[in-house]
Design a protein around this motif. Structure first.
Motif, PDB file in Angstrom:
ATOM      1  N   ALA A  73     -40.929 -16.389-144.675  1.00 14.37           N
ATOM      2  CA  ALA A  73     -40.102 -15.273-144.229  1.00 14.37           C
ATOM      3  C   ALA A  73     -40.065 -15.209-142.693  1.00 14.37           C
ATOM      4  CB  ALA A  73     -40.637 -13.966-144.789  1.00 14.37           C
ATOM      5  N   THR A  74     -41.184 -15.470-142.030  1.00 17.25           N
ATOM      6  CA  THR A  74     -41.229 -15.474-140.563  1.00 17.25           C
ATOM      7  C   THR A  74     -40.330 -16.562-139.998  1.00 17.25           C
ATOM      8  OG1 THR A  74     -43.487 -14.613-140.556  1.00 17.25           O
ATOM      9  CG2 THR A  74     -42.728 -15.722-138.550  1.00 17.25           C
ATOM     10  N   LEU A  75     -40.369 -17.729-140.600  1.00 21.43           N
ATOM     11  CA  LEU A  75     -39.533 -18.846-140.150  1.00 21.43           C
ATOM     12  C   LEU A  75     -38.051 -18.520-140.309  1.00 21.43           C
ATOM     13  CD1 LEU A  75     -41.563 -21.831-141.618  1.00 21.43           C
ATOM     14  CD2 LEU A  75     -41.188 -21.358-139.193  1.00 21.43           C
ATOM     15  N   ALA A  76     -37.712 -17.802-141.377  1.00 22.39           N
ATOM     16  CA  ALA A  76     -36.305 -17.429-141.583  1.00 22.39           C
ATOM     17  C   ALA A  76     -35.810 -16.564-140.424  1.00 22.39           C
ATOM     18  CB  ALA A  76     -36.151 -16.692-142.913  1.00 22.39           C
ATOM     19  N   ALA A  77     -36.643 -15.609-140.007  1.00 22.24           N
ATOM     20  CA  ALA A  77     -36.261 -14.764-138.874  1.00 22.24           C
ATOM     21  C   ALA A  77     -36.177 -15.581-137.591  1.00 22.24           C
ATOM     22  CB  ALA A  77     -37.271 -13.628-138.716  1.00 22.24           C
ATOM     23  N   GLN A  78     -37.086 -16.511-137.380  1.00 24.92           N
ATOM     24  CA  GLN A  78     -37.083 -17.337-136.178  1.00 24.92           C
ATOM     25  C   GLN A  78     -35.881 -18.281-136.150  1.00 24.92           C
ATOM     26  OE1 GLN A  78     -40.944 -19.159-136.419  1.00 24.92           O
ATOM     27  NE2 GLN A  78     -41.977 -17.461-135.358  1.00 24.92           N
ATOM     28  N   ILE A  79     -35.472 -18.745-137.311  1.00 27.01           N
ATOM     29  CA  ILE A  79     -34.282 -19.614-137.374  1.00 27.01           C
ATOM     30  C   ILE A  79     -33.054 -18.854-136.894  1.00 27.01           C
ATOM     31  CG2 ILE A  79     -32.715 -20.757-138.987  1.00 27.01           C
ATOM     32  CD1 ILE A  79     -35.245 -21.548-140.606  1.00 27.01           C
ATOM     33  N   ASP A  80     -32.929 -17.602-137.350  1.00 29.37           N
ATOM     34  CA  ASP A  80     -31.788 -16.784-136.911  1.00 29.37           C
ATOM     35  C   ASP A  80     -31.783 -16.615-135.389  1.00 29.37           C
ATOM     36  OD1 ASP A  80     -30.943 -16.510-139.504  1.00 29.37           O
ATOM     37  OD2 ASP A  80     -31.935 -14.568-139.825  1.00 29.37           O
ATOM     38  N   LEU A  90     -34.806 -26.190-132.279  1.00 32.29           N
ATOM     39  CA  LEU A  90     -35.871 -25.314-132.756  1.00 32.29           C
ATOM     40  C   LEU A  90     -35.599 -24.839-134.181  1.00 32.29           C
ATOM     41  CD1 LEU A  90     -36.512 -23.126-129.569  1.00 32.29           C
ATOM     42  CD2 LEU A  90     -37.770 -25.143-130.340  1.00 32.29           C
ATOM     43  N   ALA A  91     -34.349 -24.549-134.439  1.00 35.40           N
ATOM     44  CA  ALA A  91     -33.971 -24.117-135.787  1.00 35.40           C
ATOM     45  C   ALA A  91     -34.224 -25.232-136.800  1.00 35.40           C
ATOM     46  CB  ALA A  91     -32.502 -23.702-135.821  1.00 35.40           C
ATOM     47  N   ARG A  92     -33.932 -26.477-136.414  1.00 32.34           N
ATOM     48  CA  ARG A  92     -34.160 -27.618-137.316  1.00 32.34           C
ATOM     49  C   ARG A  92     -35.657 -27.774-137.631  1.00 32.34           C
ATOM     50  NH1 ARG A  92     -30.543 -31.579-138.220  1.00 32.34           N
ATOM     51  NH2 ARG A  92     -32.219 -33.129-138.265  1.00 32.34           N
ATOM     52  N   ALA A  93     -36.502 -27.615-136.624  1.00 32.17           N
ATOM     53  CA  ALA A  93     -37.945 -27.725-136.843  1.00 32.17           C
ATOM     54  C   ALA A  93     -38.422 -26.642-137.814  1.00 32.17           C
ATOM     55  CB  ALA A  93     -38.689 -27.614-135.520  1.00 32.17           C
ATOM     56  N   ALA A  94     -37.904 -25.422-137.669  1.00 40.72           N
ATOM     57  CA  ALA A  94     -38.293 -24.326-138.561  1.00 40.72           C
ATOM     58  C   ALA A  94     -37.787 -24.578-139.974  1.00 40.72           C
ATOM     59  CB  ALA A  94     -37.757 -23.002-138.026  1.00 40.72           C
ATOM     60  N   ALA A  96     -37.280 -27.500-141.321  1.00 42.38           N
ATOM     61  CA  ALA A  96     -38.116 -28.561-141.890  1.00 42.38           C
ATOM     62  C   ALA A  96     -39.424 -27.984-142.436  1.00 42.38           C
ATOM     63  CB  ALA A  96     -38.404 -29.621-140.829  1.00 42.38           C
ATOM     64  N   ARG A  97     -40.003 -27.044-141.695  1.00 38.72           N
ATOM     65  CA  ARG A  97     -41.252 -26.424-142.159  1.00 38.72           C
ATOM     66  C   ARG A  97     -41.005 -25.601-143.412  1.00 38.72           C
ATOM     67  NH1 ARG A  97     -45.518 -26.192-144.022  1.00 38.72           N
ATOM     68  NH2 ARG A  97     -47.258 -24.863-143.351  1.00 38.72           N
ATOM     69  N   GLN A  98     -39.854 -24.915-143.460  1.00 33.90           N
ATOM     70  CA  GLN A  98     -39.531 -24.149-144.653  1.00 33.90           C
ATOM     71  C   GLN A  98     -39.432 -25.051-145.889  1.00 33.90           C
ATOM     72  OE1 GLN A  98     -35.941 -21.884-143.746  1.00 33.90           O
ATOM     73  NE2 GLN A  98     -37.131 -19.983-143.922  1.00 33.90           N
ATOM     74  N   LEU A  99     -38.832 -26.222-145.705  1.00 34.66           N
ATOM     75  CA  LEU A  99     -38.694 -27.155-146.827  1.00 34.66           C
ATOM     76  C   LEU A  99     -40.067 -27.632-147.319  1.00 34.66           C
ATOM     77  CD1 LEU A  99     -35.615 -29.270-145.661  1.00 34.66           C
ATOM     78  CD2 LEU A  99     -35.679 -27.528-147.456  1.00 34.66           C
ATOM     79  N   ASP A 100     -40.970 -27.858-146.361  1.00 34.48           N
ATOM     80  CA  ASP A 100     -42.326 -28.242-146.751  1.00 34.48           C
ATOM     81  C   ASP A 100     -42.987 -27.137-147.579  1.00 34.48           C
ATOM     82  OD1 ASP A 100     -42.092 -30.627-145.432  1.00 34.48           O
ATOM     83  OD2 ASP A 100     -43.118 -29.935-143.612  1.00 34.48           O
ATOM     84  N   ILE A 101     -42.812 -25.893-147.128  1.00 37.09           N
ATOM     85  CA  ILE A 101     -43.392 -24.758-147.848  1.00 37.09           C
ATOM     86  C   ILE A 101     -42.797 -24.650-149.251  1.00 37.09           C
ATOM     87  CG2 ILE A 101     -43.514 -22.234-147.909  1.00 37.09           C
ATOM     88  CD1 ILE A 101     -43.737 -22.323-144.848  1.00 37.09           C
TER      89      ILE A 101
END
Length: 224
Positions: A73-80, A90-94, A96-101
Motif C-alpha cells: 500500500a505504501t508503494l502504491a502511494a509512492q508510485i502516484d 522511481l515509479a518503475r522501481a516501486a 517492480a517491488r510491488q510485483l515481488d510482494i
C-alpha cells in the motif's frame, strides 16, 4: 507432525485397557496401567510442544503477511507521487517491488492455511489424548476398587481359601473381558475419543462456515 509422533498418538487413543490386561494377566496389571498413563502424559506433552511451535510459526507468518501488505500500500502511494513528479524510473522501481510482494503473498497465505490446519489437528489430538487419559485413570480406579472389594470379601467369607477365591476372581474377570469385547457392553467406551474429536471439529467448521456466510451477506448488503 512427524509420523512417529502421530503413530504414538493413535496407539494411545486406540489402546484398550482390557487388551492390556489380557497380555499381562500373570504380571503386574496395575503397574502396567500406571505406565500406560505416564506414556499418555508424555505424548500429550510432545503434542502440546509441537502445537506451540506451529502457533508461533503461524504468528510470524501473519506478521510478515501484514507487513508486506502495508508495504504494498505504501508503494502504491509512492508510485502516484513519482508519476506526478515525472520520475518514471522511481515509479518503475516501486512497481517492480510491488510485483515481488504480489508473488510472495500467495505463498504466505498457503503457509498460513497449513499452519491453521495443523493447529486444528493438534488441538484435536490433545483433546482426544486427555479424554483417553481420563478413561485410563477411571479404569485404573475401578480396577483398584474391584481388587479391594475382592480382598474384603475373601476376608469375610468363611470356608473359602484365598487361593480358590483368587482363581474364581480371575475366571470372572476373564469372562467379563470376553463379554465386553464380543458385545461392546459395559466398561468404558473404547475408541469413542477420536470419533468425538472428529465430530466436535465438524461442528466447529460448520459454525465457522455459517459465520463466513453471514459476513459475506452483510458485505453484499451494504455494497452499492
Amino acid at each position: 507432525m512427524s509420523e512417529s509422533l502421530k503413530s504414538r498418538v493413535g496407539r494411545v487413543i486406540a489402546g484398550s485397557v482390557h487388551a492390556l490386561l489380557d497380555r499381562i494377566e500373570d504380571q503386574a496389571p496395575e503397574a502396567m496401567m500406571e505406565q500406560s498413563i505416564r506414556e499418555a502424559d508424555a505424548v500429550v506433552d510432545e503434542v502440546r510442544h509441537e502445537l506451540g511451535t506451529v502457533s508461533a510459526n503461524r504468528h510470524l507468518a501473519q506478521q510478515q503477511h501484514a507487513s508486506l501488505n502495508r508495504l504494498h500500500a505504501t508503494l502504491a502511494a509512492q508510485i502516484d507521487e513519482a508519476l506526478a513528479a515525472g520520475r518514471d524510473e522511481l515509479a518503475r522501481a516501486a512497481v517492480a517491488r510491488q510485483l515481488d510482494i504480489e508473488a510472495q503473498l500467495p505463498v504466505l497465505e498457503t503457509t498460513l492455511a497449513e499452519h491453521a490446519r495443523q493447529e486444528t489437528e493438534l488441538t484435536g489430538f490433545v483433546a482426544a489424548l486427555l479424554a483417553k487419559k481420563r478413561e485410563m485413570q477411571d479404569a485404573l480406579a475401578e480396577f483398584r476398587k474391584s481388587r479391594a472389594a475382592a480382598a474384603s470379601s475373601v476376608a469375610k467369607a468363611p470356608g473359602v481359601s484365598v487361593d480358590a477365591a483368587h482363581r474364581i476372581g480371575k475366571v470372572a474377570d476373564a469372562f467379563d473381558r470376553v463379554y465386553e469385547r464380543q458385545t461392546g457392553l459395559s466398561g468404558t467406551a473404547r475408541g469413542s475419543s477420536l470419533q468425538q474429536a472428529a465430530q466436535l471439529k465438524e461442528l466447529d467448521d460448520l459454525v465457522r462456515d455459517n459465520k463466513i456466510a453471514e459476513r459475506m451477506a452483510q458485505l453484499k448488503a451494504v455494497k452499492p
